[in-house]
Design a protein around this motif. Structure first.
Motif, mmCIF file in Angstrom:
data_model
loop_
_atom_site.group_PDB
_atom_site.id
_atom_site.type_symbol
_atom_site.label_atom_id
_atom_site.label_comp_id
_atom_site.label_asym_id
_atom_site.label_seq_id
_atom_site.Cartn_x
_atom_site.Cartn_y
_atom_site.Cartn_z
ATOM 1 N N TYR A 33 -1.671 2.820 -2.137
ATOM 2 C CA TYR A 33 -1.331 1.873 -1.105
ATOM 3 C C TYR A 33 0.114 2.043 -0.521
ATOM 4 O O TYR A 33 1.045 2.513 -1.256
ATOM 5 N N TYR A 35 2.865 -0.262 1.598
ATOM 6 C CA TYR A 35 3.318 -1.754 2.003
ATOM 7 C C TYR A 35 4.657 -1.360 2.950
ATOM 8 O O TYR A 35 5.389 -0.537 2.585
ATOM 9 N N PHE A 45 0.983 -5.575 3.722
ATOM 10 C CA PHE A 45 0.110 -4.488 3.387
ATOM 11 C C PHE A 45 -0.180 -3.669 4.452
ATOM 12 O O PHE A 45 -0.403 -4.027 5.815
ATOM 13 N N SER A 48 -4.625 1.246 2.298
ATOM 14 C CA SER A 48 -5.286 1.480 0.791
ATOM 15 C C SER A 48 -5.997 2.919 1.151
ATOM 16 O O SER A 48 -6.711 3.128 1.918
ATOM 17 N N SER A 55 -9.307 3.226 2.516
ATOM 18 C CA SER A 55 -10.184 2.414 2.463
ATOM 19 C C SER A 55 -10.129 0.993 3.238
ATOM 20 O O SER A 55 -11.245 0.388 3.293
ATOM 21 N N GLU A 56 -9.090 0.653 3.318
ATOM 22 C CA GLU A 56 -8.797 -0.391 4.084
ATOM 23 C C GLU A 56 -7.351 -0.522 4.879
ATOM 24 O O GLU A 56 -6.489 0.311 4.301
ATOM 25 N N PHE A 91 7.126 0.488 0.477
ATOM 26 C CA PHE A 91 6.971 0.711 -0.661
ATOM 27 C C PHE A 91 5.490 1.466 -0.887
ATOM 28 O O PHE A 91 4.444 0.870 -0.252
ATOM 29 N N GLN A 104 -1.335 -3.593 -9.616
ATOM 30 C CA GLN A 104 -0.512 -2.400 -8.385
ATOM 31 C C GLN A 104 0.728 -2.134 -8.702
ATOM 32 O O GLN A 104 1.501 -3.220 -8.953
ATOM 33 N N PHE A 106 4.336 -0.824 -8.262
ATOM 34 C CA PHE A 106 5.253 -0.494 -7.007
ATOM 35 C C PHE A 106 6.425 0.630 -7.208
ATOM 36 O O PHE A 106 6.905 0.551 -8.369
ATOM 37 N N GLY A 107 6.555 1.567 -6.283
ATOM 38 C CA GLY A 107 7.540 2.451 -6.396
ATOM 39 C C GLY A 107 8.707 1.817 -5.987
ATOM 40 O O GLY A 107 8.944 0.677 -5.546
#
Lengths: 115, 113
Positions: A33, A35, A45, A48, A55-56, A91, A104, A106-107
């Motif tokens: 993902y 963001y 968001f 994904s 996907s989305e 992110f 999920q 996150f980095g």
């Protein structure tokens, strides 16, 4: 403990330039993902990605943006022709699977500054 | 369109006090997350709530979920300065496909000694 990593930590670019933000998801994760968070605002968001395809995606993720998994480890976000309003923290996140208690992770983020 | 609202957006409180942060969302949801963010840092996962009546606790933080009311709460007990941060709730709508999270605006919490 495995973690999501992102490079660079800070990117400064001029308006109209292209940037590529890089992420290395957790190794056994399958869903990825992006963001963004404009300074002082909520996290939004963007997109994904699963099985080498999107996907989305949100309304923010227009033709200016693209994502790619060029190899087995990296996941990239490309922003073409950057605008001032693209300045934000970006992110990357990854998830082992969908649904249930799968979180999920996150980095640390890439701060993008467009001048 | 899924909307997630948090209140309060800003909260200043003293150490030792109790308080609750509220998260309302507008459509049915598969699950709700609470994240913590320190200034300039990434998002740290606190809780995942999956079902109506779910309650989870970690230290001085306790989260609950009421899916019928579309409401989650994050309760802080006997606050300490180290809990100062911004807290976000995030929701995935039911049947939400690849699970893009919709975040609230966050609650900026300051705990004063």
């Amino acid at each position: 403990e495995p973690e999501v990593t992102q490079t660079p930590s800070h990117q400064v670019t001029q308006m109209g330039q292209e940037v590529i933000l890089r992420c290395v998801p957790i190794s056994n994760h399958l869903y990825f993902y992006w963001y963004r968070q404009i300074l002082g605002q909520k996290v939004e968001f963007l997109v994904s990605f699963y099985n080498n395809e999107i996907s989305e995606k949100s309304e923010i993720f227009d033709d200016q943006f693209s994502v790619e998994r060029p190899d087995g480890s990296n996941f990239t976000l490309k922003i073409r022709s950057t605008k001032l309003e693209d300045s934000a923290m970006y992110f990357c996140a990854s998830s082992e699977s969908l649904g249930g208690a799968y979180e999920q992770y996150f980095g640390p983020g890439t701060r993008l500054t467009v001048t | 369109e899924l909307k997630v609202e948090q209140n309060p957006l800003f909260l200043s409180m003293q150490e030792g006090k109790n308080y609750t942060i509220y998260c309302n969302y507008s459509t049915t949801s598969d699950r709700l997350y609470w994240y913590r963010q320190d200034p300039g840092k990434s998002l740290e996962s606190l809780f995942v709530l999956l079902s109506n009546g779910a309650v989870k606790q970690e230290g001085r933080l306790m989260a609950s979920l009421d899916t019928k009311a579309r409401l989650s709460t994050l309760h802080i007990t006997a606050a300490v300065h180290d809990l100062s941060a911004t807290y976000f709730c995030a929701v995935v709508p039911s049947g939400g496909g690849a699970d893009g999270l919709t975040f609230g605006k966050g609650t900026h919490l300051i705990i004063q000694p």
